[in-house]
Design a protein around this motif. Structure first.
Motif, mmCIF file in Angstrom:
data_model
loop_
_atom_site.group_PDB
_atom_site.id
_atom_site.type_symbol
_atom_site.label_atom_id
_atom_site.label_comp_id
_atom_site.label_asym_id
_atom_site.label_seq_id
_atom_site.Cartn_x
_atom_site.Cartn_y
_atom_site.Cartn_z
ATOM 1 N N ALA A 1 1.320 -1.432 0.110
ATOM 2 C CA ALA A 1 -0.444 0.123 -0.151
ATOM 3 C C ALA A 1 0.785 0.707 0.186
ATOM 4 O O ALA A 1 0.204 2.293 -0.789
ATOM 5 C CB ALA A 1 -1.114 0.197 0.820
ATOM 6 N N ASN B 1 -0.357 -1.126 -11.550
ATOM 7 C CA ASN B 1 -1.575 -2.149 -11.162
ATOM 8 C C ASN B 1 -1.146 -4.187 -10.718
ATOM 9 O O ASN B 1 -1.552 -4.503 -11.647
ATOM 10 C CB ASN B 1 -2.745 -2.282 -12.599
ATOM 11 C CG ASN B 1 -1.708 -2.705 -13.943
ATOM 12 O OD1 ASN B 1 -0.305 -2.528 -13.613
ATOM 13 N ND2 ASN B 1 -2.867 -2.195 -14.744
ATOM 14 N N ALA C 1 -11.933 -5.379 -5.536
ATOM 15 C CA ALA C 1 -12.089 -5.002 -5.087
ATOM 16 C C ALA C 1 -11.624 -3.809 -5.453
ATOM 17 O O ALA C 1 -12.413 -2.468 -5.743
ATOM 18 C CB ALA C 1 -12.068 -4.830 -3.692
ATOM 19 N N SER C 2 -10.391 -3.628 -6.486
ATOM 20 C CA SER C 2 -10.050 -2.399 -6.597
ATOM 21 C C SER C 2 -10.685 -2.614 -7.723
ATOM 22 O O SER C 2 -9.993 -1.073 -8.465
ATOM 23 C CB SER C 2 -8.360 -3.170 -7.137
ATOM 24 O OG SER C 2 -7.731 -3.298 -8.612
ATOM 25 N N SER D 1 -9.187 -10.743 -4.126
ATOM 26 C CA SER D 1 -9.835 -9.701 -4.149
ATOM 27 C C SER D 1 -9.821 -7.915 -3.127
ATOM 28 O O SER D 1 -9.331 -7.025 -3.122
ATOM 29 C CB SER D 1 -11.523 -10.050 -3.291
ATOM 30 O OG SER D 1 -12.466 -8.370 -3.711
ATOM 31 N N GLU D 2 -9.230 -8.976 -2.025
ATOM 32 C CA GLU D 2 -8.644 -7.974 -0.190
ATOM 33 C C GLU D 2 -7.388 -7.352 -0.899
ATOM 34 O O GLU D 2 -6.920 -6.119 -0.867
ATOM 35 C CB GLU D 2 -8.712 -8.691 0.827
ATOM 36 C CG GLU D 2 -8.450 -7.829 1.685
ATOM 37 C CD GLU D 2 -9.017 -7.184 2.509
ATOM 38 O OE1 GLU D 2 -8.496 -5.628 2.584
ATOM 39 O OE2 GLU D 2 -10.308 -7.148 1.814
ATOM 40 N N SER E 1 -5.863 -6.947 -3.818
ATOM 41 C CA SER E 1 -6.027 -5.450 -4.600
ATOM 42 C C SER E 1 -6.212 -4.563 -4.527
ATOM 43 O O SER E 1 -5.555 -3.150 -5.243
ATOM 44 C CB SER E 1 -6.995 -6.147 -5.465
ATOM 45 O OG SER E 1 -8.683 -5.680 -5.450
ATOM 46 N N LYS E 2 -6.937 -4.264 -2.893
ATOM 47 C CA LYS E 2 -7.173 -2.448 -2.794
ATOM 48 C C LYS E 2 -5.912 -2.391 -2.521
ATOM 49 O O LYS E 2 -5.903 -1.075 -2.394
ATOM 50 C CB LYS E 2 -7.900 -2.615 -1.546
ATOM 51 C CG LYS E 2 -9.725 -2.934 -2.068
ATOM 52 C CD LYS E 2 -10.262 -3.284 -1.232
ATOM 53 C CE LYS E 2 -10.747 -4.020 0.280
ATOM 54 N NZ LYS E 2 -11.271 -3.969 1.097
ATOM 55 N N ASP F 1 -3.730 -2.835 -6.168
ATOM 56 C CA ASP F 1 -3.432 -1.950 -7.637
ATOM 57 C C ASP F 1 -3.547 -0.256 -6.620
ATOM 58 O O ASP F 1 -4.464 -0.280 -6.183
ATOM 59 C CB ASP F 1 -5.013 -2.293 -8.077
ATOM 60 C CG ASP F 1 -4.599 -3.682 -8.642
ATOM 61 O OD1 ASP F 1 -3.333 -3.873 -9.123
ATOM 62 O OD2 ASP F 1 -5.649 -4.596 -8.671
ATOM 63 N N ARG F 2 -2.331 0.137 -7.351
ATOM 64 C CA ARG F 2 -2.764 1.890 -6.635
ATOM 65 C C ARG F 2 -2.713 2.935 -7.665
ATOM 66 O O ARG F 2 -2.394 2.882 -8.758
ATOM 67 C CB ARG F 2 -1.184 2.457 -6.419
ATOM 68 C CG ARG F 2 -0.503 1.747 -5.166
ATOM 69 C CD ARG F 2 -1.089 1.148 -4.327
ATOM 70 N NE ARG F 2 -1.803 2.156 -3.711
ATOM 71 C CZ ARG F 2 -2.815 2.297 -2.324
ATOM 72 N NH1 ARG F 2 -2.743 0.954 -2.378
ATOM 73 N NH2 ARG F 2 -3.760 3.067 -1.880
ATOM 74 N N ASN G 1 -5.458 4.843 -8.617
ATOM 75 C CA ASN G 1 -6.849 6.380 -8.542
ATOM 76 C C ASN G 1 -6.233 7.117 -9.859
ATOM 77 O O ASN G 1 -5.000 7.811 -9.581
ATOM 78 C CB ASN G 1 -6.339 6.512 -7.119
ATOM 79 C CG ASN G 1 -7.426 8.086 -7.126
ATOM 80 O OD1 ASN G 1 -8.143 8.276 -7.311
ATOM 81 N ND2 ASN G 1 -7.379 9.359 -5.714
#
Length: 535
Positions: free
Chosen positions: A165, A225, A322-323, A398-399, A401-402, A405-406, A408
């Motif tokens: 993160a 990603n 999730a991302s 999925s968890e 990926s949040k 995957d940066r 934004n």
């Protein structure tokens, strides 16, 4: 900009500070930092503080500087510390620069090194007077592991978040600026970030998460990603592990040579560089062995052609994560990338259980991720996880990926803060797809708007350049992006007609803003003036 001479011990607010005279006081002024405490309040994210572990005068090609090493202590006592290093030059230009890492990190980047794709004819940032700093991102690699391929830290939640993160980035930045203020008695006037690959993702991460923390950012070949690419690498690991599907080194080189021979002249000149990859549509079936069965190094079997197509095509997964990512765009092996690049390429042997160290970098990266990020079971067989049908592992994917995957694309806060971003990628990157970076750039333009994007971001794709100039690329890219960024941040002067040098072949090309590419017009084929950026 006024410089501050380093290494004289003076008293500022009662503390011994580095800010004034000559070399006679250098050792004393530098070592005054040794064992200095770094309060937890100096950092905006949770730690239990930190401490300088050593401070000593060092001398190298970048000149004399004070090298400060420190540990930042975790909240979770079972998590490793963040190890950081700060280089304080004798003559400070009142600027600071943070370096990003690579792969799984685990070591502190060389704070006396250059920015990614940096020039050979200009001093490195430390020699220019920058206070430079970097960290291992919150864990230490096992020395027995291949460089940047130890994912064992992922078994600890705090270490995983520090790395994936990017929390370690802000902690390192805050602690380093605390030490810079203590050393010089003042804060940097400007702070920059430069990184490639994982460091490129980190560069985009700081712009996304902490838009006021850095004035300028250089992001090269960014694995932004990370989760999406990992899923593709896992799929390719499955493909290449099938009997007869793995193309060995000779076949990898055959494919690369054939692609270059077919597409080299599409830019107006034959120079061993595919400068117009968008027009290169090489069909690997022209290399098919008679009957489709493997007949030696001069051809590809049907299974190998299928593997090449899989590596060069988008991978889409039939489930939600999730991302929000839905695919990874594949690699440019049919438009000029060389999958036989030592270490970073696709290796010399097929993936297997256990994963051979002679398999591709991406396959080993996947193996570590499965063992320590996904299953947290070091004995788990990574080939037993199918990214197309992950079954019980879907929720964990999925968890993660949040975290990984940066993605934004709303960089408006960074732009409003006056931040400038230079984005670079090699068109022949064999490890992180340039198509992926182009995707992120287009997302930013869509969210921010084309005109507003041009006000703070420039994106360049360098034909023939691979991942980090590793091995012997067709074009070993070098450009003084740091000076370009300085001018943009200091004076509002955006890059104009930049020129990139090929360090391996003593030639230059125009550095074309995406989606441009350099077309040969006439004249000296080794001179950028003989080319025009074309869309």
């Amino acid at each position: 900009m006024r410089k501050f001479s380093l290494f004289a011990a003076v008293l500022v607010a009662g503390a011994s500070t580095i800010a004034g005279a000559g070399p006679a006081t250098a050792a004393t002024a530098c070592t005054d930092l040794d064992q200095a405490a770094i309060p937890a309040s100096a950092m905006s994210l949770p730690t239990t503080g930190g401490r300088v572990t050593s401070a000593a005068v060092a001398t190298g090609p970048a000149g004399e500087y004070c090298r400060v090493d420190a540990d930042l202590f975790p909240v979770d006592r079972t998590a490793p510390s963040i190890k950081l290093r700060v280089a304080l030059p004798r003559d400070w230009n009142r600027k600071a620069l943070m370096f990003g890492g690579g792969g799984y990190n685990g070591t502190i980047p060389d704070v006396a090194s250059n920015v990614p794709f940096g020039p050979a004819d200009r001093p490195v940032p430390l020699a220019r007077g920058y206070a430079t700093f970097a960290s291992d991102s919150g864990h230490q690699q096992n020395p027995a592991s291949p460089p940047s391929l130890d994912g064992s830290f992922g078994a600890n939640d705090e270490a995983l978040v520090n790395f994936a993160a990017g929390d370690a980035l802000k902690k390192t930045r805050d602690a380093s600026l605390f030490l810079i203020r203590r050393a010089y008695g003042t804060s940097p006037a400007e702070t920059f970030f430069a990184g490639g690959s994982t460091g490129g993702r980190e560069a985009l991460n700081v712009a996304q998460r902490w838009p006021t923390a850095f004035d300028g950012v250089i992001s090269a070949f960014p694995a932004w990603n990370n989760m999406a690419e990992i899923l593709d690498l896992g799929y390719l690991t499955q493909v290449l592990s099938q009997p007869g599907a793995f193309p060995g080194p000779e076949k990898q080189k055959l494919l690369y040579t054939s692609v270059v021979n077919a597409c080299d002249g599409l830019d107006g000149i034959r120079d061993q560089v595919v400068s117009n990859p968008g027009a290169c549509h090489f069909d690997p079936r022209v290399l098919r062995c008679p009957g489709g069965t493997d007949a030696g190094p001069a051809c590809l079997s049907d299974a190998q052609i299928g593997a090449v197509k899989a590596m060069s095509s988008p991978f889409r997964w039939p489930y939600r994560i999730a991302s929000g990512e839905t695919q990874y765009p594949g690699f440019p092996f049919l438009s000029g990338a060389d999958m036989s690049t030592p270490f970073l390429g696709f290796g010399t042997t097929a993936p297997a259980n256990p994963m051979p160290v002679t398999s591709g970098y991406g396959m080993q990266y996947w193996d570590q991720w499965v063992k320590y990020f996904l299953t947290r079971d070091p004995q788990y067989r990574s080939l037993d996880v199918d990214p197309r049908h992950p079954g019980k592992w879907l929720a964990r994917i999925s968890e993660l990926s949040k975290i990984e995957d940066r993605n934004n694309a709303d960089l408006r806060p960074f732009a409003r803060a006056g931040g400038k971003l230079i984005l670079l990628h090699g068109a022949a990157d064999e490890l992180v797809s340039p198509y992926s970076t182009s995707d992120y750039y287009e997302r930013v333009r869509s969210v921010v708007g084309p005109r507003a994007t041009d006000g703070f971001l420039r994106y360049y794709v360098v034909p023939g350049a691979n991942h980090a100039n590793f091995g012997t690329p067709a074009f070993a890219a070098a450009w003084d992006s740091l000076t370009a960024l300085e001018r943009w941040v200091d004076n509002g002067q955006s890059p104009v007609n930049p020129v990139v040098t090929d360090l391996a072949h003593a030639r230059t090309r125009p550095l074309c803003a995406y989606p441009g590419w350099p077309r040969y017009r006439a004249g000296d084929p080794d001179s950028a003036s003989s080319y025009a950026c074309t869309r």
